[in-house]
Scaffold this motif. Structure first.
Motif, PDB file in Angstrom:
ATOM      1  N   PRO A 117       6.209 -11.374 -19.404  1.00 56.67           N
ATOM      2  CA  PRO A 117       6.527 -12.781 -19.654  1.00 56.67           C
ATOM      3  C   PRO A 117       6.556 -13.550 -18.338  1.00 56.67           C
ATOM      4  N   ASN A 118       6.019 -14.727 -18.304  1.00 59.55           N
ATOM      5  CA  ASN A 118       6.011 -15.588 -17.126  1.00 59.55           C
ATOM      6  C   ASN A 118       5.447 -14.875 -15.884  1.00 59.55           C
ATOM      7  N   PRO A 119       4.196 -14.470 -15.928  1.00 60.78           N
ATOM      8  CA  PRO A 119       3.591 -13.806 -14.765  1.00 60.78           C
ATOM      9  C   PRO A 119       3.452 -14.780 -13.594  1.00 60.78           C
ATOM     10  N   PRO A 120       3.321 -14.263 -12.381  1.00 56.76           N
ATOM     11  CA  PRO A 120       3.197 -15.129 -11.197  1.00 56.76           C
ATOM     12  C   PRO A 120       1.856 -15.854 -11.175  1.00 56.76           C
ATOM     13  N   SER A 121       1.802 -16.912 -10.383  1.00 53.62           N
ATOM     14  CA  SER A 121       0.549 -17.678 -10.268  1.00 53.62           C
ATOM     15  C   SER A 121      -0.341 -17.144  -9.153  1.00 53.62           C
ATOM     16  N   ALA A 122       0.196 -16.238  -8.317  1.00 52.61           N
ATOM     17  CA  ALA A 122      -0.599 -15.692  -7.217  1.00 52.61           C
ATOM     18  C   ALA A 122      -0.243 -14.226  -6.977  1.00 52.61           C
ATOM     19  N   LEU A 123      -1.267 -13.413  -6.740  1.00 50.62           N
ATOM     20  CA  LEU A 123      -1.080 -12.007  -6.407  1.00 50.62           C
ATOM     21  C   LEU A 123      -1.638 -11.747  -5.010  1.00 50.62           C
ATOM     22  N   ILE A 124      -0.855 -11.055  -4.191  1.00 48.66           N
ATOM     23  CA  ILE A 124      -1.262 -10.718  -2.829  1.00 48.66           C
ATOM     24  C   ILE A 124      -1.321  -9.197  -2.718  1.00 48.66           C
ATOM     25  N   PHE A 125      -2.477  -8.685  -2.293  1.00 44.30           N
ATOM     26  CA  PHE A 125      -2.665  -7.240  -2.211  1.00 44.30           C
ATOM     27  C   PHE A 125      -2.827  -6.779  -0.763  1.00 44.30           C
ATOM     28  N   ALA A 126      -2.440  -5.517  -0.514  1.00 41.32           N
ATOM     29  CA  ALA A 126      -2.488  -4.957   0.840  1.00 41.32           C
ATOM     30  C   ALA A 126      -3.901  -4.604   1.282  1.00 41.32           C
ATOM     31  N   ASN A 127      -4.868  -4.602   0.357  1.00 44.00           N
ATOM     32  CA  ASN A 127      -6.262  -4.425   0.762  1.00 44.00           C
ATOM     33  C   ASN A 127      -7.188  -5.012  -0.302  1.00 44.00           C
ATOM     34  N   ASP A 128      -8.468  -5.062   0.005  1.00 48.17           N
ATOM     35  CA  ASP A 128      -9.442  -5.688  -0.886  1.00 48.17           C
ATOM     36  C   ASP A 128      -9.729  -4.856  -2.132  1.00 48.17           C
ATOM     37  N   ASP A 129      -9.701  -3.531  -1.998  1.00 46.85           N
ATOM     38  CA  ASP A 129      -9.998  -2.687  -3.150  1.00 46.85           C
ATOM     39  C   ASP A 129      -9.024  -2.939  -4.305  1.00 46.85           C
ATOM     40  N   MET A 130      -7.739  -3.002  -3.979  1.00 49.95           N
ATOM     41  CA  MET A 130      -6.740  -3.269  -5.020  1.00 49.95           C
ATOM     42  C   MET A 130      -6.906  -4.671  -5.584  1.00 49.95           C
ATOM     43  N   ALA A 131      -7.225  -5.634  -4.704  1.00 50.03           N
ATOM     44  CA  ALA A 131      -7.421  -7.008  -5.180  1.00 50.03           C
ATOM     45  C   ALA A 131      -8.618  -7.088  -6.121  1.00 50.03           C
ATOM     46  N   ALA A 132      -9.678  -6.336  -5.824  1.00 45.00           N
ATOM     47  CA  ALA A 132     -10.842  -6.299  -6.711  1.00 45.00           C
ATOM     48  C   ALA A 132     -10.462  -5.705  -8.070  1.00 45.00           C
ATOM     49  N   GLY A 133      -9.585  -4.707  -8.062  1.00 41.58           N
ATOM     50  CA  GLY A 133      -9.095  -4.146  -9.314  1.00 41.58           C
ATOM     51  C   GLY A 133      -8.335  -5.172 -10.131  1.00 41.58           C
ATOM     52  N   ALA A 134      -7.583  -6.032  -9.438  1.00 37.51           N
ATOM     53  CA  ALA A 134      -6.836  -7.084 -10.123  1.00 37.51           C
ATOM     54  C   ALA A 134      -7.782  -8.078 -10.802  1.00 37.51           C
ATOM     55  N   LEU A 135      -8.906  -8.397 -10.148  1.00 41.81           N
ATOM     56  CA  LEU A 135      -9.891  -9.289 -10.769  1.00 41.81           C
ATOM     57  C   LEU A 135     -10.423  -8.687 -12.063  1.00 41.81           C
ATOM     58  N   GLY A 192       0.829  -1.196   0.000  1.00 40.02           N
ATOM     59  CA  GLY A 192       0.000   0.000   0.000  1.00 40.02           C
ATOM     60  C   GLY A 192       0.864   1.246   0.000  1.00 40.02           C
ATOM     61  N   LEU A 193       0.284   2.352   0.419  1.00 35.04           N
ATOM     62  CA  LEU A 193       0.984   3.627   0.441  1.00 35.04           C
ATOM     63  C   LEU A 193       2.206   3.595   1.342  1.00 35.04           C
ATOM     64  N   GLN A 194       3.219   4.334   0.950  1.00 37.05           N
ATOM     65  CA  GLN A 194       4.420   4.476   1.758  1.00 37.05           C
ATOM     66  C   GLN A 194       4.041   5.073   3.109  1.00 37.05           C
ATOM     67  N   GLY A 195       4.644   4.555   4.167  1.00 38.25           N
ATOM     68  CA  GLY A 195       4.404   5.098   5.501  1.00 38.25           C
ATOM     69  C   GLY A 195       3.398   4.318   6.314  1.00 38.25           C
ATOM     70  N   HIS A 196       2.661   3.385   5.679  1.00 37.43           N
ATOM     71  CA  HIS A 196       1.724   2.552   6.428  1.00 37.43           C
ATOM     72  C   HIS A 196       2.500   1.346   6.972  1.00 37.43           C
ATOM     73  N   ILE A 197       3.023   1.508   8.166  1.00 36.01           N
ATOM     74  CA  ILE A 197       3.920   0.500   8.745  1.00 36.01           C
ATOM     75  C   ILE A 197       3.214  -0.827   8.951  1.00 36.01           C
ATOM     76  N   SER A 198       1.942  -0.791   9.342  1.00 38.25           N
ATOM     77  CA  SER A 198       1.221  -2.039   9.583  1.00 38.25           C
ATOM     78  C   SER A 198       1.144  -2.873   8.303  1.00 38.25           C
ATOM     79  N   ALA A 199       0.892  -2.221   7.169  1.00 36.97           N
ATOM     80  CA  ALA A 199       0.857  -2.946   5.900  1.00 36.97           C
ATOM     81  C   ALA A 199       2.233  -3.487   5.542  1.00 36.97           C
ATOM     82  N   GLN A 200       3.269  -2.756   5.900  1.00 35.21           N
ATOM     83  CA  GLN A 200       4.641  -3.210   5.653  1.00 35.21           C
ATOM     84  C   GLN A 200       4.958  -4.447   6.488  1.00 35.21           C
ATOM     85  N   GLN A 201       4.397  -4.520   7.699  1.00 33.87           N
ATOM     86  CA  GLN A 201       4.628  -5.682   8.556  1.00 33.87           C
ATOM     87  C   GLN A 201       4.010  -6.939   7.959  1.00 33.87           C
TER      88      GLN A 201
END
Length: 362
Positions: free
Chosen positions: A262-280, A211-220
């Motif tokens: 080329p050779n994209p990953p088989s799994a994407l992990i997002f820091a929140n649901d909104d971004m993951a919904a965008g990926a769908l 997520g955004l820079q500075g969100h330490i919890s998401a970095q953890q």
């Protein structure tokens, strides 16, 4: 020897109560300044253990308690708590995160006879520090609830302690959680469990979107993910790492960029649901089947995670409970012997919510 102004003797030798002990009495008995007493009572850092113990001993001896009525009269407060969160008013909002916190906090305020007022502040604005301190100065607020990333600004937290402004942090990082009262989940363990789950499904190639820079919890959370994949010998440097801004739009753009390589990953992990919904959305547009060709994981378990297709696997973070308990902790700080009976850090449970957006590697 120090003599508290609380007692005197009448002609018969009986004790008469003159007035309740004040913070100045505590300072005098413990031989420290008023600011030091305030710092100790609010769980502040940069206080030697010996000094802290001396202040707390004085508090116990004098049976000192914060006089909420006096504080309210002095400040002109009307039993109002402020919830401060980060939001760029020029971009799309997070669909639910702050709403969930607000709903929980509002419930606790209503139950306790308080009002809740929310303040959205742009974390990228040059004057956010001054804006928050001005909110703390306003006489109508009894205390503050501070969410990321402001809860990790140590300079800001110290300034609030100096102002004797009660506050509670939501999802504070490791450093802030050691110096101020906070509540949240075990972020690192949540990231670890996400990765372990995907590894059990056979995934070995990942894209992680911060997520955004500075969100330490998401970095953890990312640190937990790194720990999990390194345990099985996967090189972190070989995995994709990108950064979004927690919005649906950024999820679309980042996923499209990753999935067309080329050779994209088989799994994407997002820091929140909104971004993951965008990926769908991007996967559907590119003709990539989820979860047959790609597994997608979000975070927070917001309502959007259940209404997209396929429904998102995510981490359930009890946002309403966190908001509610943050108010309860704040009220305890304001009504009793601050910092003595209240744990500095409150950890609430999370759970991995498995849905149809993840499956084993085909």
């Amino acid at each position: 020897m120090f003599k508290s102004s609380r007692y005197c003797l009448n002609s018969l030798g009986a004790h008469l109560i003159i007035k309740k002990p004040t913070i100045d009495d505590v300072a005098a008995l413990s031989s420290v300044g008023r600011t030091t007493v305030s710092r100790v009572l609010n769980g502040g850092q940069n206080v030697r253990d010996t000094v802290r113990e001396r202040v707390l001993a004085a508090v116990k001896t004098l049976d000192y308690k914060v006089n909420l009525q006096a504080r309210s009269l002095a400040s002109g407060s009307n039993k109002v708590i402020a919830l401060i969160y980060s939001s760029n008013l020029e971009s799309e909002p997070n669909s639910y995160y702050h709403s969930g916190l607000e709903l929980g906090a509002l419930r606790a305020c209503t139950d306790s006879g308080y009002q809740l007022q929310t303040h959205a502040i742009n974390q990228d604005s040059a004057d956010y520090y001054d804006k928050i301190l001005r909110i703390a100065d306003k006489s109508r607020f009894d205390g503050l609830i501070i969410s990321p990333p402001f809860c990790d600004d140590i300079k800001l937290l110290n300034a609030l302690i100096e102002k004797d402004c009660p506050f509670v942090c939501i999802s504070a990082g490791n450093i802030a959680a050691k110096s101020a009262h906070s509540i949240g989940i075990d972020e690192e363990m949540a990231g670890y469990e996400i990765a372990k789950y995907l590894l059990r499904l056979g995934h070995k190639s990942f894209g992680y979107i911060l997520g955004l820079q500075g969100h330490i919890s998401a970095q953890q959370r990312y640190s937990g993910y790194v720990r999990a994949i390194e345990e099985v010998g996967i090189e972190v440097k070989d995995q994709i790492l990108e950064r979004g801004n927690f919005t649906f739009k950024s999820g679309i753009e980042i996923a499209q960029n990753i999935l067309t390589r080329p050779n994209p990953p088989s799994a994407l992990i997002f820091a929140n649901d909104d971004m993951a919904a965008g990926a769908l959305f991007s996967a559907h547009k590119l003709g990539i089947k989820v979860p047959q060709d790609l597994s997608v994981v979000g975070f927070d378990d917001t309502p959007v995670s259940e209404i997209v297709w396929p429904p998102l696997t995510t981490v359930h973070q009890p946002l309403k409970a966190i908001g509610q308990q943050s108010v309860q902790i704040l009220l305890k700080k304001m009504s009793g012997i601050n910092g003595v009976e209240i744990p500095l850090q409150t950890i609430v449970p999370f759970r991995l919510q498995i849905r149809e957006s993840t499956s084993g590697v085909q």
